[in-house]
Design a protein around this motif. Sequence first.
Motif, PDB file in Angstrom:
ATOM      1  N   GLN A  71       0.704  -1.012  -0.042  1.00 38.44           N
ATOM      2  CA  GLN A  71      -0.057  -0.011   0.112  1.00 38.44           C
ATOM      3  C   GLN A  71       0.738   1.208  -0.006  1.00 38.44           C
ATOM      4  OE1 GLN A  71      -3.646   0.132   0.060  1.00 38.44           O
ATOM      5  NE2 GLN A  71      -3.082  -1.891  -0.646  1.00 38.44           N
ATOM      6  N   TRP A  72       2.112   1.161  -0.663  1.00 38.69           N
ATOM      7  CA  TRP A  72       2.994   2.368  -0.694  1.00 38.69           C
ATOM      8  C   TRP A  72       2.214   3.618  -1.567  1.00 38.69           C
ATOM      9  CZ3 TRP A  72       6.287   4.202   2.028  1.00 38.69           C
ATOM     10  CH2 TRP A  72       7.492   3.470   2.847  1.00 38.69           C
ATOM     11  N   ASN A  73       1.307   3.171  -2.517  1.00 34.99           N
ATOM     12  CA  ASN A  73       0.768   4.428  -3.161  1.00 34.99           C
ATOM     13  C   ASN A  73      -0.119   5.227  -2.317  1.00 34.99           C
ATOM     14  OD1 ASN A  73       1.959   2.808  -5.479  1.00 34.99           O
ATOM     15  ND2 ASN A  73      -0.165   2.653  -6.250  1.00 34.99           N
ATOM     16  N   ARG A  74      -0.690   4.637  -1.514  1.00 35.18           N
ATOM     17  CA  ARG A  74      -1.464   5.366  -0.592  1.00 35.18           C
ATOM     18  C   ARG A  74      -0.608   6.249   0.372  1.00 35.18           C
ATOM     19  NH1 ARG A  74      -1.720   4.317   4.445  1.00 35.18           N
ATOM     20  NH2 ARG A  74      -1.487   2.049   4.078  1.00 35.18           N
ATOM     21  N   VAL A  75       0.549   5.751   0.811  1.00 33.16           N
ATOM     22  CA  VAL A  75       1.429   6.917   1.444  1.00 33.16           C
ATOM     23  C   VAL A  75       2.097   7.805   0.680  1.00 33.16           C
ATOM     24  CG1 VAL A  75       3.368   6.727   3.183  1.00 33.16           C
ATOM     25  CG2 VAL A  75       1.722   4.685   3.254  1.00 33.16           C
ATOM     26  N   ALA A  76       2.430   7.493  -0.653  1.00 30.47           N
ATOM     27  CA  ALA A  76       2.874   8.569  -1.458  1.00 30.47           C
ATOM     28  C   ALA A  76       1.933   9.432  -1.794  1.00 30.47           C
ATOM     29  CB  ALA A  76       3.320   7.858  -2.736  1.00 30.47           C
ATOM     30  N   ASP A  77       0.832   9.198  -1.721  1.00 28.84           N
ATOM     31  CA  ASP A  77      -0.302  10.249  -2.174  1.00 28.84           C
ATOM     32  C   ASP A  77      -0.345  11.102  -1.023  1.00 28.84           C
ATOM     33  OD1 ASP A  77      -1.199   9.503  -4.745  1.00 28.84           O
ATOM     34  OD2 ASP A  77      -2.768   8.353  -3.733  1.00 28.84           O
ATOM     35  N   GLU A  78      -0.284  10.820   0.105  1.00 28.44           N
ATOM     36  CA  GLU A  78      -0.136  11.496   1.466  1.00 28.44           C
ATOM     37  C   GLU A  78       0.828  12.327   1.674  1.00 28.44           C
ATOM     38  OE1 GLU A  78      -0.707   8.764   4.566  1.00 28.44           O
ATOM     39  OE2 GLU A  78      -2.601   8.080   3.901  1.00 28.44           O
ATOM     40  N   HIS A  79       2.265  12.047   1.162  1.00 35.75           N
ATOM     41  CA  HIS A  79       3.412  12.730   1.483  1.00 35.75           C
ATOM     42  C   HIS A  79       4.049  13.172   0.351  1.00 35.75           C
ATOM     43  CE1 HIS A  79       2.975  11.892   5.808  1.00 35.75           C
ATOM     44  NE2 HIS A  79       2.333  10.531   5.385  1.00 35.75           N
ATOM     45  N   ALA A  80       3.640  12.914  -1.026  1.00 34.69           N
ATOM     46  CA  ALA A  80       4.098  13.628  -2.184  1.00 34.69           C
ATOM     47  C   ALA A  80       5.509  12.930  -2.505  1.00 34.69           C
ATOM     48  CB  ALA A  80       4.047  14.999  -2.052  1.00 34.69           C
ATOM     49  N   PHE A  81       5.666  11.684  -2.520  1.00 33.62           N
ATOM     50  CA  PHE A  81       6.812  11.142  -3.220  1.00 33.62           C
ATOM     51  C   PHE A  81       6.771   9.850  -4.097  1.00 33.62           C
ATOM     52  CE2 PHE A  81       5.823   8.823   0.847  1.00 33.62           C
ATOM     53  CZ  PHE A  81       5.745   7.232   0.282  1.00 33.62           C
ATOM     54  N   ILE A  82       7.721   9.748  -5.050  1.00 33.69           N
ATOM     55  CA  ILE A  82       7.437   8.808  -6.132  1.00 33.69           C
ATOM     56  C   ILE A  82       7.569   7.378  -5.694  1.00 33.69           C
ATOM     57  CG2 ILE A  82       8.398   8.169  -8.242  1.00 33.69           C
ATOM     58  CD1 ILE A  82       8.873  10.936  -8.964  1.00 33.69           C
ATOM     59  N   VAL A  83       7.163   6.401  -6.076  1.00 38.40           N
ATOM     60  CA  VAL A  83       7.249   5.121  -5.712  1.00 38.40           C
ATOM     61  C   VAL A  83       7.551   4.161  -6.951  1.00 38.40           C
ATOM     62  CG1 VAL A  83       6.534   2.905  -4.411  1.00 38.40           C
ATOM     63  CG2 VAL A  83       5.893   5.375  -3.672  1.00 38.40           C
ATOM     64  N   VAL A  84       8.550   3.358  -6.798  1.00 38.08           N
ATOM     65  CA  VAL A  84       8.776   2.365  -7.921  1.00 38.08           C
ATOM     66  C   VAL A  84       9.043   1.076  -7.649  1.00 38.08           C
ATOM     67  CG1 VAL A  84      11.353   2.850  -8.014  1.00 38.08           C
ATOM     68  CG2 VAL A  84      10.158   2.071 -10.165  1.00 38.08           C
ATOM     69  N   TYR A  85       8.325   0.042  -8.322  1.00 37.95           N
ATOM     70  CA  TYR A  85       8.253  -1.362  -7.893  1.00 37.95           C
ATOM     71  C   TYR A  85       9.179  -2.063  -9.027  1.00 37.95           C
ATOM     72  CZ  TYR A  85       4.215   0.260  -5.316  1.00 37.95           C
ATOM     73  OH  TYR A  85       3.433   0.811  -4.351  1.00 37.95           O
ATOM     74  N   PRO A  86      10.304  -2.257  -8.743  1.00 41.68           N
ATOM     75  CA  PRO A  86      10.944  -2.991  -9.804  1.00 41.68           C
ATOM     76  C   PRO A  86      10.964  -4.461  -9.886  1.00 41.68           C
ATOM     77  CG  PRO A  86      12.491  -2.478  -8.070  1.00 41.68           C
ATOM     78  CD  PRO A  86      11.170  -1.894  -7.663  1.00 41.68           C
TER      79      PRO A  86
END
Length: 322
Positions: A92-107
């Motif tokens: 559920q990293w996308n949810r946290v990224a939305d809250e704190h404005a960072f980019i997530v990548v899943y290699p």
Amino acid sequence: MTALAASGEPRRRKGVIGAVLVLIGLPVMLALAEAVSFYATNRSNGTIVSSGLAREYLLYVPASYDRTRPTPLVITMHGGAMWPAAQAEASQWNRVADEHAFIVVYPSGVSGRGPRAWRAGGGPGLLRDVQFISDLIDTLRASYNIDPTRIYANGLSNGGGMSFVLSCTLSDRIAAVGVVAPAIFLPWSACTDRRAVPMIAFHGTADRAVPYDGGTSWVAPNVFPSIPAWTATWARRNRCGTSPVESVVAADVSRREYTHCADDAAVVLYTVQGGGHTWPGGGPLPEWFVGRTSNSIDASSQMWAFFRAHRLREVQSGARHK
């Protein structure tokens, strides 16, 4: 009546046959629809060539991304036999990224002739996986305003083991790491980077795949280290104080933090009583297979709070991995 009956019978027969064919074909159609839906939901959206191989990744850029502002990057790696979209759902990293404005990548790990996995045990495969992560960072930095002092790595199981590898091989680019139920294959003797790397870990005491107290399991022939002992070794690596701070976070979660570390590179272990081979606070996984998922703590949110407190003090080019 006879003529009408004679002419109607073939039509009825054809109608029955048609209905039977529809009923027979329906499961096939549903299966195909499900397969198409699964592919659409679980496909990656990026590919790069690294070490001569096409490597995939799934990128998530929140709507709040501002190209004028240097933005943190979180690299999160799936477990063995999983894939990028499965890691996105579990963590559920996308949810946290939305809250704190960072980019997530899943290699994505490599598949070859078997399930996708990270080659975290050593050898040339490990070096190619490390190179892939380094190349991926370069690729994303070329397209987005990534803050080079705030690049973080984390993962589940085999992906957690790969996060440990990156702390040993890319410590000039990775500011801090997080691990959830890490499958550790690389021995400490192979960890040559000397920088004190901040680390946060989560592990369940009822993990049957990677035993909390160490030993063997059905996952691999390797002998896994005791997680508390392995965490203490990381604390020694970071030259932390020898008396960790213990606290109770929830009825089933305790916290151990090693402080007074070199460069403030703290080491933290969250122990989930009765927790399985799962991501605390994450998406549901089959309990019959991996054990219980605790919702008493949100591992991704806690990880991000830990990450944002740690930046690289010196940024290197990563050229030594080219």
